[in-house]
Design a protein around this motif. Structure first.
Motif, short mmCIF file in Angstrom:
data_model
loop_
_atom_site.label_atom_id
_atom_site.label_comp_id
_atom_site.label_asym_id
_atom_site.label_seq_id
_atom_site.Cartn_x
_atom_site.Cartn_y
_atom_site.Cartn_z
N TRP A 274 -8.38 -41.76 -1.65
CA TRP A 274 -6.77 -42.74 -1.20
C TRP A 274 -6.62 -42.31 0.01
O TRP A 274 -6.22 -41.25 0.66
CB TRP A 274 -5.80 -42.61 -1.94
CG TRP A 274 -6.68 -42.72 -4.05
CD1 TRP A 274 -6.59 -42.02 -4.55
CD2 TRP A 274 -6.25 -44.08 -4.11
NE1 TRP A 274 -7.16 -42.93 -5.64
CE2 TRP A 274 -6.77 -43.82 -6.34
CE3 TRP A 274 -5.67 -45.44 -4.26
CZ2 TRP A 274 -6.70 -44.70 -6.65
CZ3 TRP A 274 -5.47 -46.36 -5.00
CH2 TRP A 274 -6.52 -46.27 -6.29
N GLU A 275 -6.20 -43.34 1.09
CA GLU A 275 -5.87 -43.44 2.10
C GLU A 275 -4.50 -43.46 2.37
O GLU A 275 -4.21 -45.23 1.92
CB GLU A 275 -6.76 -43.97 3.28
CG GLU A 275 -7.80 -43.61 3.79
CD GLU A 275 -8.88 -43.69 4.75
OE1 GLU A 275 -9.05 -45.13 4.54
OE2 GLU A 275 -10.09 -43.03 4.83
N GLU B 5 -7.16 -47.33 -1.68
CA GLU B 5 -8.98 -46.90 -1.98
C GLU B 5 -9.37 -46.85 -0.77
O GLU B 5 -9.93 -48.45 -0.67
CB GLU B 5 -8.79 -47.52 -3.36
CG GLU B 5 -10.04 -46.25 -3.82
CD GLU B 5 -10.37 -46.57 -5.82
OE1 GLU B 5 -11.18 -46.01 -6.32
OE2 GLU B 5 -10.11 -47.59 -6.43
N ALA B 6 -9.93 -45.99 -0.50
CA ALA B 6 -10.60 -46.12 0.69
C ALA B 6 -12.41 -46.06 -0.15
O ALA B 6 -13.66 -46.68 -0.01
CB ALA B 6 -11.18 -45.08 1.65
N GLY B 7 -12.62 -45.16 -1.21
CA GLY B 7 -14.27 -44.48 -2.32
C GLY B 7 -14.00 -43.72 -3.73
O GLY B 7 -13.13 -43.16 -3.52
N SER B 8 -14.92 -44.10 -4.11
CA SER B 8 -14.48 -43.79 -5.34
C SER B 8 -16.78 -43.37 -5.70
O SER B 8 -17.35 -43.49 -4.60
CB SER B 8 -14.58 -44.13 -6.92
OG SER B 8 -14.95 -45.05 -6.84
N VAL C 145 -6.34 -34.15 -7.44
CA VAL C 145 -7.41 -32.89 -7.34
C VAL C 145 -7.79 -32.22 -5.79
O VAL C 145 -8.66 -31.29 -4.94
CB VAL C 145 -8.83 -33.01 -7.13
CG1 VAL C 145 -9.04 -33.19 -8.88
CG2 VAL C 145 -9.12 -34.56 -7.03
N GLY C 146 -7.19 -32.93 -4.57
CA GLY C 146 -6.78 -32.95 -3.86
C GLY C 146 -6.31 -33.80 -2.80
O GLY C 146 -5.48 -34.47 -2.60
N TRP D 113 -7.19 -37.27 -2.73
CA TRP D 113 -7.77 -37.23 -3.77
C TRP D 113 -7.47 -37.15 -5.63
O TRP D 113 -6.27 -36.34 -5.52
CB TRP D 113 -8.90 -36.18 -3.56
CG TRP D 113 -9.15 -36.13 -1.99
CD1 TRP D 113 -8.65 -35.21 -1.01
CD2 TRP D 113 -10.40 -35.86 -1.90
NE1 TRP D 113 -9.87 -35.44 0.44
CE2 TRP D 113 -11.03 -35.99 -0.25
CE3 TRP D 113 -11.46 -37.09 -1.54
CZ2 TRP D 113 -12.07 -36.85 -0.08
CZ3 TRP D 113 -13.31 -37.68 -1.40
CH2 TRP D 113 -12.71 -37.05 -0.56
N THR D 114 -7.73 -37.82 -6.16
CA THR D 114 -7.79 -38.26 -7.72
C THR D 114 -8.88 -38.21 -8.01
O THR D 114 -9.91 -38.26 -8.06
CB THR D 114 -6.59 -39.22 -8.03
OG1 THR D 114 -7.87 -40.25 -7.47
CG2 THR D 114 -6.19 -39.03 -7.20
#
Length: 403
Positions: A300-301, A309-312, A272-273, A280-281
């Protein structure tokens, strides 16, 4: 809902009837949890007869809020999830262009690169039909199916600094720096360099694009992320009869992108980005009771040769994603409030990463923009779907919204 602004929620109790007469709740309570689980003060009142109850509170921090409303005797237990967003609509600088922009970038000198056209204000400086453009500082790369050109924006003119013929065909994705341009062509990966006043390519790496694009029809079949000499190619592949996101590492070797021996990472959901070092997923939506949950967004970085994965953040049932074309150098997820699936420009927000909180938060920038698109730098779209010619409104995004 917006940080610092009073939010009102109306909740209709579930009212069974006895012998045709409605049975009414006798009281109602509400519990509100902030982004870190902290209690938020609010006021709730029963409505008269069968009217909805009214809950009011003011969010003080951006992030997800969970609301639990309980009616006494009858009326049921109701749960809601909302995102409090940073409201930057009054402070973000605004610009308007007299045309629609499928992609948008800006040079340091202030020229807009709107699709394949370079503008200074509303004055057209140059146009490059049938080409893809990418900006890095004051450098504008122009890549067609047969040639590459490099320009520098001086503030008063575009000066060509190099040109190169090639035979790689169309490019579907570009990743630019001032001295290098990485390109995903129809059947090859290429790195073009500018050094000593000369454009060159040390060669290309053949690749076979998958049948599916990374997003929807018309989107590229491959995206590149980069950190130094390390790249990762993101595609959508069919694996064991499942459609997955696949991220395969590449290393720059003598000017070529070479596949490394590391195993490709496979992710579920949708892309999605993307940004130069970020993917971005989103997880697929799913039913939870009677609610359609919209899944979670993941950031994701690409760092140190690994996609981490940095965060969700969960979207809940009240936020819907927009799905703009992935044709710009960067795309950041944007959401709008779920009002029976109808779009409202006044209820839109775009994701940003809070390094202080290590969290994905959202920022509202404009209440007029339709067909919205967002990058880390800009938020733009049509002011009105019926405007002819279409007008593009642009809001500059702060690199560090107040969390």
């Amino acid at each position: 809902m917006k940080v610092g602004q009073r939010f009102t929620l109306r909740i209709t109790p579930v009212n069974p009837s006895v012998c045709g007469e409605p049975t009414l709740p006798t009281s109602v309570t509400a519990e509100i949890e902030g982004p870190s689980g902290e209690p938020i003060e609010g006021q709730i009142q029963l409505g008269e007869a069968t009217a909805p109850a009214t809950l009011q509170f003011t969010p003080v921090r951006p992030g997800p809020h969970h609301i639990l409303v309980a009616f006494s005797q009858v009326g049921g237990l109701h749960q809601f999830d909302f995102h409090a967003v940073v409201d930057s609509s009054l402070s973000a600088p605004s610009y308007t262009l007299n045309r629609a922009c499928t992609s948008l970038e800006r040079t340091q000198q202030g020229s807009w690169v709107c699709g394949t056209t370079v503008l200074r204000g509303d004055t057209q400086v140059a146009t490059f039909p049938n080409a893809r453009l990418a900006v890095a500082g004051d450098v504008i790369w122009v890549l067609s199916s047969t040639a590459l050109e490099r320009y520098v924006d001086t503030g008063s003119a575009l000066v060509m600094t190099g040109s190169l013929n090639h035979s790689q065909g169309n490019a579907t994705f570009l990743l630019a720096s001032a001295e290098e341009l990485a390109a995903v062509h129809d059947d090859s990966l290429a790195l073009y360099t500018f050094s000593g006043g000369t454009l060159a390519s040390a060669g290309v790496t053949p690749w076979t694009p998958p049948a599916a694009s990374v997003g929807f029809a018309g989107d590229p079949h491959g995206l590149l992320l980069r950190e130094g000499s390390q790249f990762i190619l993101v595609t959508r592949q069919a694996v064991n009869f499942q459609s997955v996101i696949q991220a395969c590492p590449y290393q720059l070797d003598s000017g070529r992108l070479q596949r490394t021996p590391e195993t490709c990472l496979q992710l579920g959901g949708d892309v999605v980005g993307f940004e130069p070092q970020v993917l971005w997923t989103r997880d697929p939506p799913f039913m939870s009771g009677t609610r359609l949950e919209q899944g979670s967004i993941h950031r994701w970085e690409w760092s140190g040769g690994r996609l981490v994965e940095a965060g969700s953040v969960s979207l809940g049932a009240q936020a819907l994603l927009t799905f703009p074309p992935m044709v710009t150098p960067s795309v950041v997820p944007a959401i709008y409030a779920n009002q029976s699936g109808n779009f409202s420009a006044s209820l839109t927000a775009v994701a940003f990463w809070s390094a202080e909180r290590r969290a994905i938060l959202f920022e509202h920038l404009d209440a007029e923009v339709h067909s919205l698109r967002a990058s880390p730098t800009f938020y733009w779209g049509n002011i009105s779907p019926s405007t002819s010619p279409p007008l593009t409104k642009i809001r500059l995004r702060s690199q560090a919204p107040i969390p």
